[in-house]
Write an enzyme that holds these catalytic residues in place. Structure first.
Site, short mmCIF file in Angstrom:
data_model
loop_
_atom_site.label_atom_id
_atom_site.label_comp_id
_atom_site.label_asym_id
_atom_site.label_seq_id
_atom_site.Cartn_x
_atom_site.Cartn_y
_atom_site.Cartn_z
N GLU A 40 0.82 -1.42 0.02
CA GLU A 40 -0.06 -0.11 -0.18
C GLU A 40 1.01 1.10 0.00
OE1 GLU A 40 -2.35 2.37 3.42
OE2 GLU A 40 -2.19 0.21 3.58
N LYS A 128 -9.90 -3.12 7.99
CA LYS A 128 -8.65 -2.94 8.44
C LYS A 128 -8.80 -2.27 9.96
CE LYS A 128 -5.65 1.42 7.97
NZ LYS A 128 -5.27 2.65 7.28
#
Length: 210
Positions: A40, A128
């Site tokens: 990411e 998340k």
């Protein structure tokens, strides 16, 4: 891409956020070379969209390079245009909504059971858990998995080697790791030290799988 399957397979997401775009690119490439290819690139880093575009150019469109810190609809559109394969958000909102509308898989930021319910109802691919350490760490994750046994949780925030081991043992699908792995590499720090840390985290993942 099938984000949930990728998370279950790799079990580790590297989070790259830096002030030097060239160093950030080198960091991503080094991580991929070491075997951490689920990465990411946070939009809060310098020229993050340019870094994503260059990563895709270097690695090819099939590599799972995502955009992090996707807060707004414009962020989601820019991430898609840069070639990101998935979007990561710190919470629910326009960034997650627009990313889904654009067809980007979403790793949606949540902390509470209410947010988890909402994210799942809205079609988040994975959750998340952020900030995981402040939320209660591995015991909190274990408690959440009782009412949400089928959810794909990815704890993020303060995940060092010991915490990664504990979260995976508590049932995390994967862990997201930023500074304990990347440290200063994305600001021009040592790539050899980065590679050593990458191998240490990969060893933890292999240990969990075994």
């Amino acid at each position: 891409m099938d984000l949930r399957a990728a998370l279950a397979d790799r079990r580790l997401v590297a989070i790259v956020r830096g002030g030097d775009p060239d160093a950030a690119l080198r960091t991503v490439l080094a991580l991929v070379q070491e075997g951490i290819d689920l990465v990411e690139v946070s939009l809060s880093g310098a020229d993050a969209l340019g870094v994503i575009t260059r990563c895709v150019g270097e690695l090819g469109p099939g590599r799972p390079i995502g955009a992090g810190t996707v807060l707004t609809a414009d962020d989601a559109r820019a991430a898609r245009d840069a070639g990101a394969a998935f979007a990561v958000t710190p919470g629910l909102g326009a960034g997650a909504d627009t990313a889904r509308e654009l067809g980007l898989p979403v790793l949606a930021g949540v902390m509470t059971p209410t947010e988890i319910n909402t994210a799942l109802a809205q079609g988040a691919d994975a959750l998340k858990l952020f900030p995981a350490a402040q939320a209660g760490g591995p015991p909190y994750l274990k408690a959440l998995r009782a009412p949400f046994p089928d959810a794909a949780f990815v704890p993020v925030g303060g995940v060092d080697l010991d915490a990664a081991r504990a979260y995976l043992a508590a049932g995390a699908t994967a862990v997201g790791v930023g500074s304990p792995l990347v440290a200063d590499a994305a600001d021009g720090g040592s790539l050899s030290a980065l590679r050593e840390r990458a191998r240490a985290f990969l060893a933890v993942v292999e240990e969990a799988a075994g």
